[in-house]
Design a protein around this motif. Structure first.
Motif, PDB file in Angstrom:
ATOM      1  N   CYS A  52      -4.197   2.392   1.061  1.00 11.02           N
ATOM      2  CA  CYS A  52      -3.267   3.483   0.762  1.00 11.02           C
ATOM      3  C   CYS A  52      -3.559   4.696   1.642  1.00 11.02           C
ATOM      4  O   CYS A  52      -4.690   4.898   2.096  1.00 11.02           O
ATOM      5  N   ARG A  74       0.865  -1.178   0.000  1.00  8.47           N
ATOM      6  CA  ARG A  74       0.000   0.000   0.000  1.00  8.47           C
ATOM      7  C   ARG A  74       0.898   1.222   0.000  1.00  8.47           C
ATOM      8  O   ARG A  74       2.033   1.172   0.467  1.00  8.47           O
ATOM      9  N   ALA A  89      -7.349   1.917  -4.434  1.00  2.00           N
ATOM     10  CA  ALA A  89      -6.333   2.446  -3.524  1.00  2.00           C
ATOM     11  C   ALA A  89      -6.878   2.526  -2.096  1.00  2.00           C
ATOM     12  O   ALA A  89      -6.189   2.173  -1.128  1.00  2.00           O
TER      13      ALA A  89
END
Length: 245
Positions: free
Chosen positions: A118, A96, A113
């Motif tokens: 992330c 990530r 994401a």
């Protein structure tokens, strides 16, 4: 004429690459919605697809050197283009990224994401952005795996000197984990902007890890030295030696 043909091949490659992103994103969506493993699998398979397409569509081969980490570490990499993101993610099991917030609004990419954990950062407010990043990383420790950061904070063209930012050192201290540096030469073939992709061999090299616990004034210079030296070596190997200072 050769340049024009390669440009057209590059354009077709980009169409296939982003078309593949949409297709993989849709196909994996049911699994990704219920499980982070599904989102990770989708992203990893798309990254491998891009590397395969680049090899036969534009003659850009990809190579990984060193040992990709599989445990909980921080990966601190040279960032020259989107390709180093793709290559790193394709070879770590649970990656990530620290990423700029604007990417969250991109179709498919932004949604995945978020799903893989992330950490978005607003780069326009430096002090507040660092504190927010550290807070988000702390709250996201439930996402085990490899947290990938670009310590220069942005894509940097080959042989351009940009200082390493303090955020990488603060994150290293916050995580209390080893750091795996990574070097690359991908910017020689896949530039920061534009369509043209140059044939060649793009390399990402995972370097020996820096163990946890170093003070900031030791960690950041050591990280910068090993990543820059290795990146210069990879670019020289590809026929682009470091210009004389």
């Amino acid at each position: 004429m050769t340049y024009a043909i390669q440009w057209v091949r590059s354009l077709l490659f980009l169409v296939a690459m982003y078309g593949g992103m949409a297709l993989v994103g849709i196909l994996y969506a049911p699994w990704a919605i219920v499980s982070r493993r599904g989102a990770l699998a989708a992203c990893r398979h798309w990254c491998k697809l891009v590397c395969w397409l680049a090899g036969w569509m534009v003659g850009l081969k990809t190579e990984i050197r060193g040992t990709p980490p599989t445990d909980e570490v921080m990966v601190a990499s040279k960032h020259q283009s989107f390709l180093d993101i793709i290559m790193i993610f394709a070879h770590v099991p649970a990656g990530r990224f620290i990423m700029k917030r604007e990417l969250l609004w991109m179709p498919v990419l932004g949604q995945y994401a978020v799903r893989i954990g992330c950490v978005p950062v607003n780069r326009g407010k430096r002090g507040a952005a660092i504190q927010k990043m550290l807070s988000d990383v702390e709250s996201g420790k439930s996402f085990p795996g490899q947290l990938i950061i670009y310590p220069q904070g942005t894509r940097v063209a080959p042989h351009v000197k940009v200082p390493y930012k303090v955020g990488a050192a603060l994150l290293y201290r916050e995580l209390g984990q080893p750091c795996v540096p990574a070097a690359t030469n991908v910017g020689l073939f896949w530039p920061r902007k534009g369509i043209y992709r140059k044939p060649g061999r793009a390399i990402v090299e995972f370097l020996p890890r820096i163990e946890a616990g170093l003070p900031r004034d030791q960690f950041l210079p050591q990280l910068e030295a090993v990543v820059e030296e290795a990146s210069d070596r990879l670019m020289a190997e590809a026929g682009s030696p470091k210009p004389a200072e």
